[in-house]
Write a protein that holds these residues in place. Structure first.
Motif, short mmCIF file in Angstrom:
data_model
loop_
_atom_site.label_atom_id
_atom_site.label_comp_id
_atom_site.label_asym_id
_atom_site.label_seq_id
_atom_site.Cartn_x
_atom_site.Cartn_y
_atom_site.Cartn_z
N GLN A 164 0.82 -1.21 0.00
CA GLN A 164 0.00 0.00 0.00
C GLN A 164 0.85 1.26 0.00
O GLN A 164 1.94 1.28 0.57
CB GLN A 164 -0.92 0.01 1.23
CG GLN A 164 -1.98 -1.07 1.22
CD GLN A 164 -2.83 -1.02 2.47
OE1 GLN A 164 -2.38 -0.60 3.54
NE2 GLN A 164 -4.08 -1.43 2.36
N SER A 165 0.34 2.29 -0.63
CA SER A 165 0.92 3.62 -0.54
C SER A 165 0.25 4.30 0.65
O SER A 165 -0.94 4.61 0.60
CB SER A 165 0.67 4.40 -1.83
OG SER A 165 1.18 5.72 -1.72
N VAL A 166 1.01 4.51 1.72
CA VAL A 166 0.44 5.02 2.97
C VAL A 166 0.85 6.48 3.17
O VAL A 166 2.04 6.80 3.17
CB VAL A 166 0.90 4.18 4.19
CG1 VAL A 166 0.28 4.72 5.47
CG2 VAL A 166 0.53 2.72 3.99
N THR A 167 -0.14 7.34 3.34
CA THR A 167 0.11 8.75 3.63
C THR A 167 -0.12 8.98 5.12
O THR A 167 -1.25 8.88 5.60
CB THR A 167 -0.81 9.66 2.81
OG1 THR A 167 -0.53 9.49 1.42
CG2 THR A 167 -0.59 11.12 3.19
N PHE A 168 0.96 9.22 5.85
CA PHE A 168 0.85 9.55 7.27
C PHE A 168 0.63 11.06 7.38
O PHE A 168 1.33 11.83 6.73
CB PHE A 168 2.14 9.15 8.01
CG PHE A 168 2.47 7.69 7.93
CD1 PHE A 168 1.87 6.78 8.79
CD2 PHE A 168 3.39 7.21 6.99
CE1 PHE A 168 2.17 5.43 8.72
CE2 PHE A 168 3.70 5.87 6.91
CZ PHE A 168 3.08 4.97 7.78
N PHE A 169 -0.34 11.47 8.19
CA PHE A 169 -0.61 12.91 8.25
C PHE A 169 -0.90 13.37 9.67
O PHE A 169 -1.40 12.62 10.52
CB PHE A 169 -1.79 13.27 7.33
CG PHE A 169 -3.13 12.73 7.76
CD1 PHE A 169 -3.93 13.42 8.66
CD2 PHE A 169 -3.60 11.53 7.24
CE1 PHE A 169 -5.17 12.94 9.05
CE2 PHE A 169 -4.85 11.02 7.63
CZ PHE A 169 -5.63 11.73 8.53
N GLU A 170 -0.54 14.63 9.92
CA GLU A 170 -0.99 15.36 11.10
C GLU A 170 -1.83 16.51 10.57
O GLU A 170 -1.40 17.24 9.68
CB GLU A 170 0.20 15.90 11.90
CG GLU A 170 1.03 14.82 12.57
CD GLU A 170 2.04 15.39 13.56
OE1 GLU A 170 1.62 16.17 14.44
OE2 GLU A 170 3.23 15.07 13.43
#
Length: 371
Positions: free
Chosen positions: A146-152
Motif C-alpha cells: 500500500q501507498s500510505v500517507t501519514f498525516f498530522e
C-alpha cells in the motif's frame, strides 16, 4: 513535493523564489504541505517553521547549498565496502545469512542531520494554532503493497482508504521521513509500527490524492523533470544497457512518471465536475465534488544532463562503485543525478528552480494570492 534524491535541490530554489515574494515574518502561504521521498524532508523542513516562511527557507537553503555526500550516506571506503559486501553475500548465499534489510549505502549520517536541523515536534503545535491545516508524508509498505500517507492535521480531516492508497493519522517522526526517502535497494528500508516501508514514490499512482483528501482546493506542484525530457526519437542500440542505465530508468519510472499523469487526470476530472450543476455536487465517498486548481513549476533544463559535469566531485569510493556499474557513461547520468549530494550540483539546481519560478512570478503571485 515529490522525490528524486539530490534532484530535490530544485525544490529549494522554487521555495526561495516564493519567499522573495513575501514580506518578512509572513507565515507559510501553504497551509497544507505534502511531501514524498526527498520532497518529504523538504516539506518537513518548511512545515516545522511554518509560522515564519522566510526563516524556514533560509535554513533549508543553508543545508542544501553546503551539502556533501557524506552528510547523506557513508561514502568512505570502509562504509561502501561493508554494505556492498553484505549485499553481494546475501545474493550469493540466497539470503541464508541475511540479517536485517539489504541496502547498498548506509544513511545514518542523514538521520543525524535531520535530528539536528528539523524539530518534528513543532508540527503539532502549528496545527493547533491554525498556522498549518495539515502536513503529510507518503511511504510505500513492502508487506502490504500500500501507498500510505501519514498525516498530522486539523480534527475535521478524516483518514481515507482507496485501492492501494491509505491515509493514516499519525504523529510524524524522523522514522517516517527516513522511510519515505528510502530509495529501493540503494537505501535501507525502515520499520514504522508493524511494517517495513520504502520510498513513497513507489506505487504512488496518484500523488495529488493526499492534498485533495486533506482539503486542498488549490495545489502548487513542484515538478522534477523537464517537460519535454523524454520526447526524443527511438534510436538503434548497438550495445545492451549498463546496470546504471537500467537503474536510472527504473528510478525515473518511480519518481517522474506518476505526477504528470495525475495532473492530466486532475484536469480531466475538473472538466467533468464543471458539467455538474453546483447544487448537485453532493458529498460522495467522504469528499464533496469540487474543482481543484493546480499550478506546476518544472525544470527548464534536464537535471540528469546537468549532473554530468559535477560527477568528479563524488568521493573516490563512490566514484569507483558507480563507475563499475556504468554511471559515468552518458546513459548513466540519471542515476548520478539522484546520488550527487554535492554543493556545486545542488547550487546549480537551486539557481535553476529560483530562475524558473521568477519567470512565472505574476502567475505564481496570482495563484498563491500574494499581493
Amino acid at each position: 513535493m515529490m522525490g528524486g534524491g539530490a534532484r530535490a535541490a530544485y525544490q529549494v530554489g522554487v521555495l526561495k523564489a516564493v519567499a522573495r515574494m513575501l514580506p518578512a515574518g509572513a507565515p507559510s502561504p501553504f497551509r497544507i504541505i505534502c511531501g514524498t521521498s526527498a520532497g518529504a524532508i523538504n516539506a518537513a523542513s518548511i512545515a516545522t517553521v511554518a509560522d515564519d516562511y522566510k526563516k524556514a527557507v533560509r535554513r533549508l537553503d543553508a543545508v542544501w547549498r553546503n551539502f556533501h555526500v557524506n552528510q547523506v550516506f557513508r561514502s568512505d571506503a570502509l562504509g561502501i565496502a561493508r554494505t556492498g559486501l553484505h549485499w553481494i553475500l546475501t545474493m550469493l548465499l540466497g539470503g541464508y545469512m541475511q540479517r536485517g534489510p539489504v541496502y547498498l549505502l548506509d544513511r545514518r549520517p542523514l538521520n543525524r542531520l535531520l535530528k539536528r536541523y528539523i524539530k518534528m515536534d513543532a508540527i503539532e503545535g502549528l496545527v493547533e494554532k491554525g498556522v498549518l491545516h495539515a502536513f503529510s508524508v507518503t511511504a510505500s509498505g513492502y508487506q502490504s503493497g500500500q501507498s500510505v500517507t501519514f498525516f498530522e492535521a486539523a480534527e475535521e480531516v478524516i483518514p481515507w482508504r482507496r485501492v492501494r492508497r491509505v491515509g493514516s493519522r499519525a504523529h510524524i517522526t524522523y522514522k517516517h521521513l527516513m522511510a519515505s526517502s528510502a530509495i529501493p535497494l540503494i537505501f535501507e528500508a525502515v520499520r514504522v509500527h508493524r511494517e517495513y516501508f520504502g520510498d513513497g514514490s513507489m506505487r504512488q499512482i496518484s500523488p495529488l490524492s493526499a492534498p485533495i483528501h486533506l482539503g486542498a482546493d488549490r495545489i502548487f506542484v513542484i515538478g522534477n523533470r523537464k517537460e519535454d525530457e523524454n520526447t526524443g526519437e527511438r534510436v538503434v542500440s548497438t550495445s545492451p544497457p549498463t546496470l546504471a542505465q537500467i537503474a536510472g530508468h527504473a528510478l525515473n519510472s518511480i519518481f517522474l512518471d506518476s505526477l504528470e499523469s495525475d495532473l492530466e487526470r486532475l484536469e480531466r476530472i475538473n472538466r467533468t465536475v464543471e458539467l455538474i450543476p453546483e447544487n448537485e455536487r453532493i458529498e460522495h465517498g467522504g469528499l464533496t465534488l469540487r474543482r481543484v486548481e493546480s499550478l506546476q513549476v518544472s525544470p527548464s533544463e534536464d537535471l540528469g544532463l546537468m549532473a554530468q559535469p559535477f560527477s568528479k566531485l563524488l568521493p573516490l569510493p563512490v566514484k569507483i562503485l558507480l563507475r563499475g556499474i556504468g554511471a559515468y557513461r552518458g546513459e548513466g547520468s540519471d542515476l548520478l543525478s539522484y546520488l550527487l549530494f554535492e554543493r556545486e550540483y545542488c547550487r546549480e539546481l537551486i539557481a535553476l528552480g529560483f530562475h524558473d519560478t521568477m519567470a512565472m512570478e505574476a502567475e505564481v503571485r496570482a495563484f498563491l494570492e500574494i499581493d
